[in-house]
Design a protein around this motif. Structure first.
Motif, mmCIF file in Angstrom:
data_model
loop_
_atom_site.group_PDB
_atom_site.id
_atom_site.type_symbol
_atom_site.label_atom_id
_atom_site.label_comp_id
_atom_site.label_asym_id
_atom_site.label_seq_id
_atom_site.Cartn_x
_atom_site.Cartn_y
_atom_site.Cartn_z
ATOM 1 N N ASP A 92 4.328 50.579 78.670
ATOM 2 C CA ASP A 92 3.451 50.535 77.496
ATOM 3 C C ASP A 92 2.933 49.123 77.244
ATOM 4 O OD1 ASP A 92 3.673 53.242 77.020
ATOM 5 O OD2 ASP A 92 5.215 53.050 75.479
ATOM 6 N N HIS A 93 3.692 48.119 77.648
ATOM 7 C CA HIS A 93 3.263 46.729 77.496
ATOM 8 C C HIS A 93 2.203 46.335 78.526
ATOM 9 C CE1 HIS A 93 5.963 45.070 74.435
ATOM 10 N NE2 HIS A 93 6.957 45.753 74.968
ATOM 11 N N LEU A 94 2.093 47.106 79.598
ATOM 12 C CA LEU A 94 1.197 46.760 80.701
ATOM 13 C C LEU A 94 -0.129 47.498 80.582
ATOM 14 C CD1 LEU A 94 3.933 46.840 83.490
ATOM 15 C CD2 LEU A 94 3.051 44.830 82.270
ATOM 16 N N SER A 95 -1.068 47.143 81.452
ATOM 17 C CA SER A 95 -2.416 47.709 81.344
ATOM 18 C C SER A 95 -3.029 47.903 82.730
ATOM 19 C CB SER A 95 -3.304 46.764 80.526
ATOM 20 O OG SER A 95 -3.527 45.557 81.260
ATOM 21 N N GLN A 96 -4.285 48.331 82.738
ATOM 22 C CA GLN A 96 -4.997 48.510 83.996
ATOM 23 C C GLN A 96 -5.103 47.204 84.773
ATOM 24 O OE1 GLN A 96 -8.775 50.348 83.174
ATOM 25 N NE2 GLN A 96 -7.867 52.127 82.179
ATOM 26 N N ALA A 97 -5.107 46.085 84.073
ATOM 27 C CA ALA A 97 -5.188 44.787 84.744
ATOM 28 C C ALA A 97 -4.021 44.565 85.696
ATOM 29 C CB ALA A 97 -5.225 43.662 83.706
ATOM 30 N N HIS A 98 -2.872 45.173 85.398
ATOM 31 C CA HIS A 98 -1.686 45.011 86.233
ATOM 32 C C HIS A 98 -1.653 45.991 87.410
ATOM 33 C CE1 HIS A 98 -0.564 43.554 82.175
ATOM 34 N NE2 HIS A 98 0.079 42.606 82.852
ATOM 35 N N PHE A 99 -2.354 47.121 87.276
ATOM 36 C CA PHE A 99 -2.229 48.200 88.261
ATOM 37 C C PHE A 99 -3.512 48.517 89.040
ATOM 38 C CE2 PHE A 99 1.509 48.993 85.739
ATOM 39 C CZ PHE A 99 2.389 49.637 86.583
ATOM 40 N N SER A 100 -4.651 48.216 88.494
ATOM 41 C CA SER A 100 -5.912 48.692 89.064
ATOM 42 C C SER A 100 -6.069 48.331 90.544
ATOM 43 C CB SER A 100 -7.088 48.121 88.271
ATOM 44 O OG SER A 100 -8.298 48.666 88.739
ATOM 45 N N GLY A 101 -6.243 49.361 91.369
ATOM 46 C CA GLY A 101 -6.457 49.181 92.796
ATOM 47 C C GLY A 101 -5.223 48.854 93.605
ATOM 48 N N LYS A 102 -4.061 48.784 92.950
ATOM 49 C CA LYS A 102 -2.832 48.425 93.660
ATOM 50 C C LYS A 102 -2.040 49.676 94.055
ATOM 51 C CE LYS A 102 -2.227 44.022 91.213
ATOM 52 N NZ LYS A 102 -1.307 43.216 90.366
ATOM 53 N N PRO A 103 -1.434 49.674 95.230
ATOM 54 C CA PRO A 103 -0.596 50.798 95.646
ATOM 55 C C PRO A 103 0.724 50.794 94.873
ATOM 56 C CG PRO A 103 -0.489 49.069 97.279
ATOM 57 C CD PRO A 103 -1.500 48.628 96.270
ATOM 58 N N VAL A 104 1.183 51.979 94.515
ATOM 59 C CA VAL A 104 2.413 52.108 93.731
ATOM 60 C C VAL A 104 3.292 53.195 94.351
ATOM 61 C CG1 VAL A 104 3.414 52.539 91.456
ATOM 62 C CG2 VAL A 104 1.141 51.482 91.637
ATOM 63 N N LEU A 105 4.552 52.851 94.591
ATOM 64 C CA LEU A 105 5.542 53.804 95.091
ATOM 65 C C LEU A 105 6.509 54.118 93.958
ATOM 66 C CD1 LEU A 105 7.019 55.378 97.375
ATOM 67 C CD2 LEU A 105 8.245 53.246 97.885
ATOM 68 N N CYS A 106 6.761 55.402 93.734
ATOM 69 C CA CYS A 106 7.659 55.844 92.662
ATOM 70 C C CYS A 106 8.990 56.314 93.251
ATOM 71 C CB CYS A 106 7.021 56.963 91.848
ATOM 72 S SG CYS A 106 5.500 56.467 91.010
ATOM 73 N N ILE A 107 10.088 55.895 92.615
ATOM 74 C CA ILE A 107 11.443 56.207 93.078
ATOM 75 C C ILE A 107 12.271 56.701 91.911
ATOM 76 C CG2 ILE A 107 13.569 55.210 94.013
ATOM 77 C CD1 ILE A 107 11.908 53.204 95.549
ATOM 78 N N SER A 108 13.079 57.748 92.133
ATOM 79 C CA SER A 108 13.955 58.231 91.065
ATOM 80 C C SER A 108 15.354 58.525 91.596
ATOM 81 C CB SER A 108 13.387 59.496 90.413
ATOM 82 O OG SER A 108 13.568 60.619 91.265
ATOM 83 N N SER A 109 16.304 58.494 90.673
ATOM 84 C CA SER A 109 17.688 58.860 90.966
ATOM 85 C C SER A 109 18.164 59.777 89.850
ATOM 86 C CB SER A 109 18.568 57.604 91.042
ATOM 87 O OG SER A 109 19.929 57.958 91.185
ATOM 88 N N ALA A 110 18.693 60.937 90.230
ATOM 89 C CA ALA A 110 19.130 61.917 89.235
ATOM 90 C C ALA A 110 20.577 62.307 89.483
ATOM 91 C CB ALA A 110 18.236 63.159 89.287
ATOM 92 N N GLY A 111 21.297 62.571 88.402
ATOM 93 C CA GLY A 111 22.696 62.970 88.530
ATOM 94 C C GLY A 111 22.848 64.334 89.174
ATOM 95 N N GLY A 112 21.886 65.213 88.942
ATOM 96 C CA GLY A 112 21.924 66.540 89.530
ATOM 97 C C GLY A 112 20.992 66.626 90.726
ATOM 98 N N ALA A 113 20.115 67.610 90.684
ATOM 99 C CA ALA A 113 19.136 67.772 91.761
ATOM 100 C C ALA A 113 18.157 66.602 91.738
ATOM 101 C CB ALA A 113 18.394 69.089 91.589
ATOM 102 N N VAL A 114 17.400 66.450 92.813
ATOM 103 C CA VAL A 114 16.450 65.341 92.896
ATOM 104 C C VAL A 114 15.485 65.378 91.709
ATOM 105 C CG1 VAL A 114 16.599 65.092 95.383
ATOM 106 C CG2 VAL A 114 14.968 66.704 94.427
ATOM 107 N N GLY A 115 15.088 64.168 91.261
ATOM 108 C CA GLY A 115 14.320 64.047 90.020
ATOM 109 C C GLY A 115 12.823 64.120 90.192
ATOM 110 N N VAL A 116 12.309 65.275 90.492
ATOM 111 C CA VAL A 116 10.873 65.431 90.730
ATOM 112 C C VAL A 116 10.075 65.299 89.440
ATOM 113 C CG1 VAL A 116 9.093 67.039 91.498
ATOM 114 C CG2 VAL A 116 11.194 66.797 92.817
ATOM 115 N N SER A 117 10.606 65.793 88.318
ATOM 116 C CA SER A 117 9.860 65.748 87.047
ATOM 117 C C SER A 117 9.516 64.315 86.661
ATOM 118 C CB SER A 117 10.672 66.406 85.927
ATOM 119 O OG SER A 117 10.853 67.778 86.170
#
Length: 199
Positions: A92-117
């Motif tokens: 929420d503190h960040l903006s398009q200036a920090h992300f625009s045009g940049k590649p982003v990889l998302c990673i999650s860890s869940a106690g149960g099944a894999v965290g797709v949500s």
């Protein structure tokens, strides 16, 4: 390339943070300038648009490191089918200036099944910030998390251990390839714009 891993857990030795640390190690071994921003170690204030928060040291550091990054990795635990509150607050503190045009990889860890949500939600946020989601993501859950727990001593063997590391390294390799392509294109475009200004 400069790559920042934003670790979005408020727990010491969180498996999602340790997974982020592993990603940093993999990328450094390939010659990249990768670093971790741990929101547990370096917390930022609650987002309050009516308050002046620019003087906050941790927030200023997050801002500068995100702006300088060529690529971004976001890691989160999955809580109640969603991303962590501390990661959402940081975003929420960040903006398009920090992300625009940049590649982003998302990673999650869940106690149960894999965290797709949580990953789906992260990718929606990235799109709204005009970042470019990597084609794949990384999610570990249940027994898969043992490799990234604080008590793991590196000598343990359990079913699927090498498979997890191989999968993570493959996805990071794909992400780095995308990041290299986009970074080269962006720098070429910026160079061309500077050249036009000089004409």
């Amino acid at each position: 390339m400069k790559i920042i891993v934003l670790a979005g857990s408020n727990r010491k030795n969180a498996t999602s943070t340790r997974l982020g640390e592993y990603a940093v190690e993999v990328m450094r071994n390939q010659g990249h300038e990768a670093s971790l921003f741990d929101l547990y170690q370096t917390p930022v204030p609650f987002y309050a648009p009516d308050e002046k928060q620019a003087e906050n040291h941790n927030l200023a550091e997050l801002n500068s490191r995100m702006l300088a990054a060529d690529a971004i990795i976001l890691t989160t635990p999955e809580y109640h089918g969603s991303i962590s509150g501390v990661l959402k607050n940081a975003l929420d503190h960040l903006s398009q200036a920090h992300f625009s045009g940049k590649p982003v990889l998302c990673i999650s860890s869940a106690g149960g099944a894999v965290g797709v949500s949580s990953l789906l939600q992260l990718q929606a946020i990235v799109r709204n910030l005009h970042g470019i989601n990597a084609q794949e993501w990384i999610s570990i859950g249940g027994a898969q998390r043992r490799r990234f727990e604080a008590t793991f001593d590196g000598y343990e063997e359990y079913e699927g251990s090498q498979d997890i590391e191989d999968r993570i390294q493959r996805v990071i390799g794909s992400f780095l390839s995308l990041a290299q392509t986009l970074t080269s294109a962006r720098k070429s475009s910026e160079s061309g714009e500077r050249g036009n200004e000089d004409d």
